[in-house]
Design a protein around this motif. Sequence first.
Motif, PDB file in Angstrom:
ATOM      1  N   TYR A   1       0.769  -1.205  -0.280  1.00 17.17           N
ATOM      2  CA  TYR A   1      -0.261  -0.294   0.335  1.00 17.17           C
ATOM      3  C   TYR A   1       1.105   1.381   0.212  1.00 17.17           C
ATOM      4  CZ  TYR A   1      -4.030   2.486   1.821  1.00 17.17           C
ATOM      5  OH  TYR A   1      -5.407   3.939   1.139  1.00 17.17           O
TER       6      TYR A   1
ATOM      7  N   PHE B   1     -10.392   3.413   4.855  1.00 17.52           N
ATOM      8  CA  PHE B   1      -9.704   2.959   4.889  1.00 17.52           C
ATOM      9  C   PHE B   1     -10.605   1.864   4.232  1.00 17.52           C
ATOM     10  CE2 PHE B   1      -6.901  -1.480   4.819  1.00 17.52           C
ATOM     11  CZ  PHE B   1      -5.967  -0.441   3.936  1.00 17.52           C
TER      12      PHE B   1
ATOM     13  N   SER C   1      -3.745   9.366  -4.072  1.00 16.66           N
ATOM     14  CA  SER C   1      -2.849   9.071  -2.619  1.00 16.66           C
ATOM     15  C   SER C   1      -1.644  10.920  -2.613  1.00 16.66           C
ATOM     16  CB  SER C   1      -1.069   8.509  -2.835  1.00 16.66           C
ATOM     17  OG  SER C   1       0.049   9.112  -2.272  1.00 16.66           O
TER      18      SER C   1
ATOM     19  N   HIS D   1      -7.342   7.669   1.470  1.00 19.86           N
ATOM     20  CA  HIS D   1      -7.455   6.505   0.699  1.00 19.86           C
ATOM     21  C   HIS D   1      -7.941   6.752  -0.446  1.00 19.86           C
ATOM     22  CE1 HIS D   1      -5.361   5.594   3.785  1.00 19.86           C
ATOM     23  NE2 HIS D   1      -6.397   5.770   5.644  1.00 19.86           N
TER      24      HIS D   1
ATOM     25  N   GLN E   1     -10.204   1.350   0.175  1.00 18.30           N
ATOM     26  CA  GLN E   1      -9.613  -0.213  -0.039  1.00 18.30           C
ATOM     27  C   GLN E   1      -9.467  -1.428   0.323  1.00 18.30           C
ATOM     28  OE1 GLN E   1      -7.220   0.788  -2.596  1.00 18.30           O
ATOM     29  NE2 GLN E   1      -7.086   2.846  -2.632  1.00 18.30           N
TER      30      GLN E   1
ATOM     31  N   GLY F   1      -8.902  13.133   5.528  1.00 17.07           N
ATOM     32  CA  GLY F   1      -9.554  12.474   4.590  1.00 17.07           C
ATOM     33  C   GLY F   1      -9.743  12.435   3.223  1.00 17.07           C
ATOM     34  N   HIS F   2     -10.069  12.015   2.674  1.00 17.02           N
ATOM     35  CA  HIS F   2     -10.769  11.900   0.510  1.00 17.02           C
ATOM     36  C   HIS F   2     -11.710  13.554   0.954  1.00 17.02           C
ATOM     37  CE1 HIS F   2     -10.997  11.595  -3.112  1.00 17.02           C
ATOM     38  NE2 HIS F   2     -11.603  11.237  -3.424  1.00 17.02           N
TER      39      HIS F   2
ATOM     40  N   TYR G   1       0.639   5.327  -0.973  1.00 15.82           N
ATOM     41  CA  TYR G   1       0.305   6.338  -0.180  1.00 15.82           C
ATOM     42  C   TYR G   1       0.572   6.594   1.713  1.00 15.82           C
ATOM     43  CZ  TYR G   1      -4.138   5.410  -2.667  1.00 15.82           C
ATOM     44  OH  TYR G   1      -5.130   5.003  -4.146  1.00 15.82           O
TER      45      TYR G   1
ATOM     46  N   PHE H   1      -6.215   5.278   9.185  1.00 11.47           N
ATOM     47  CA  PHE H   1      -6.167   3.878   9.091  1.00 11.47           C
ATOM     48  C   PHE H   1      -7.586   3.476   9.662  1.00 11.47           C
ATOM     49  CE2 PHE H   1      -2.219   3.390   7.344  1.00 11.47           C
ATOM     50  CZ  PHE H   1      -2.236   2.812   6.561  1.00 11.47           C
TER      51      PHE H   1
END
Length: 556
Positions: A297, A322, A428, A425, A326, A462-463, A313, A318
């Motif tokens: 990863y 995640f 990247s 996640h 993923q 995060g995203h 990444y 986590f």
Amino acid sequence: MKRMRLLLRGGLAVSPVFLASAATAFDCTLEGARDLGLPGVTVTAAAPAESGAPACLVSGTAVTSDDTAPDGEARFEIRLPDDWNGRFAMFGNGGLAGRVRASANAVDVEYANDTGYVTAMTDLGHVAESSVDARFALNSDGTPNEAAVADYYYRASHVVTETAKAMAEAAYGRAPDHSYLTGCSTGGRMAQVAATRYPDDFDGVISGAPFMDISSMLKIQHFQINQLLSPDAQLLPAKLPAIEAAVLASCDAVNGVTDGLVQDPAACSFEPETLVCTGAEDDSCLTGAQAKALRAYFTALHTDDGQLVYPGYAPVLFDSGFSLFQGGKEPALDVNAAEPWGNDGFDPAPIEWSFSDHIIQYLVKQDPTYNVRELGISTDGTVPSAVVEEFVAMTEAGNGSDLTATQAFLDSGKKMILYHGWGDHALSPFRTTRFVDDLIRREGSEDVLSEKARLFMVPGMGHCRDGAGPDTFNTLAALEAWVEEGRAPDMLTARKFDDEGVEKRAMPLCPYPARAVYDGTGDVNLAESWSCQNAPLGIGSVGISAGLLTGGEPTQ
């Protein structure tokens, strides 16, 4: 309110014969919106907006037409405020789109709606119930749907932008004074595609967590191959608290303060192998196969002749995001199957499996039955050059990472703000720092680029949003001040709120490669305890594995 009578004057632009007020929109009814008479546009609804400053929300479709593909059609929602401030903002979409919705910074959206922007959104030229559904790319007979693909890659956003500007001119009697695009993920890609393909559309763009290279899907498959090597390799939710605790123990203090955030993940030297169980396996440790998957990863994907394809990444968050993107929330039904979670690659598969699986099948191979695990990606992080070349050839029309075209946009006086969460996640964060590093190298110095473009990395986000760190900040107001007043953003203040709306934490976001540095005495939760200092990313084993030392520009 008096309805205007309009005269068509060519193209999409129309001019009112009577205008009650330069700041007052038309009669907000279906008939009133249709009276605007925009060619190629079908208005299907018009009603007062339910939030923000008083405005009319107009819905409809626009014919998408140019000389690159057959004609298509894009749905839109265009918001026309009662008191227009003369500005226009296009909101980017997310994923594979298919619905009219915004992936833009939520603060930007609220700011635009509250301050009187004309705004627009689009479905990017096709209809789908899921944002990971790429079936639009093929017709029912299996042939490529060239119109829908062109619309998703670049055309629909441009056409709806032109439509919104024309609608504004029809409603208010003048074109927008300034135009911006703000988006995250695919919306970030839309910003960069606009800058590189349609540089006259916007005065400035905001690119959040950009999906700038569609071939990033190859890196996602590199990780998935590793976590599907055996039934005991998948990184499931029960194991993530132990990983998060180990990462924080190894990486939190790298920047000189222990505050629950990994501020400089590239400098981290977290080693997944240290978590391998020495006795009976439980949730506090990893199997050897899980440690190998976690190592993959963090590891960059290269071609078999050493060219960087996509970075690894960052080891951040986590316990947040995640599993969704993923690892998956539940075990694969069959780790050896072409669709390990079943259901044609949809839920319950993790989002990034679905996303990459469908893009490879429908956009690259143009074969819904193609087994993506046969691409030839090795577990150690290499992929045949021919695979990358095919992937890029089939998808490059949708990429926003062209450095030369980006420079041309910036050299014309336009501005670009980028941002990316260190805990992303989905895409990247190291790809975005690498993009800016490449621009700095081409421009000759950080100072030269900073007059045109600035990147703000967000610790603990995060995203596009969420995470342990402050994730609420206004990029549109910053871009507006930069373009219109020449005030470049030296920092953005980011805030974190609890579920009750109470502020929990704040800190400055700094223009990369600078980062926030703690003053050593104040409350770490207060923004004034931090200052922006020029402290480039450190390089630990994580940064090395992620490919940050790999020379040359990525293959895209």
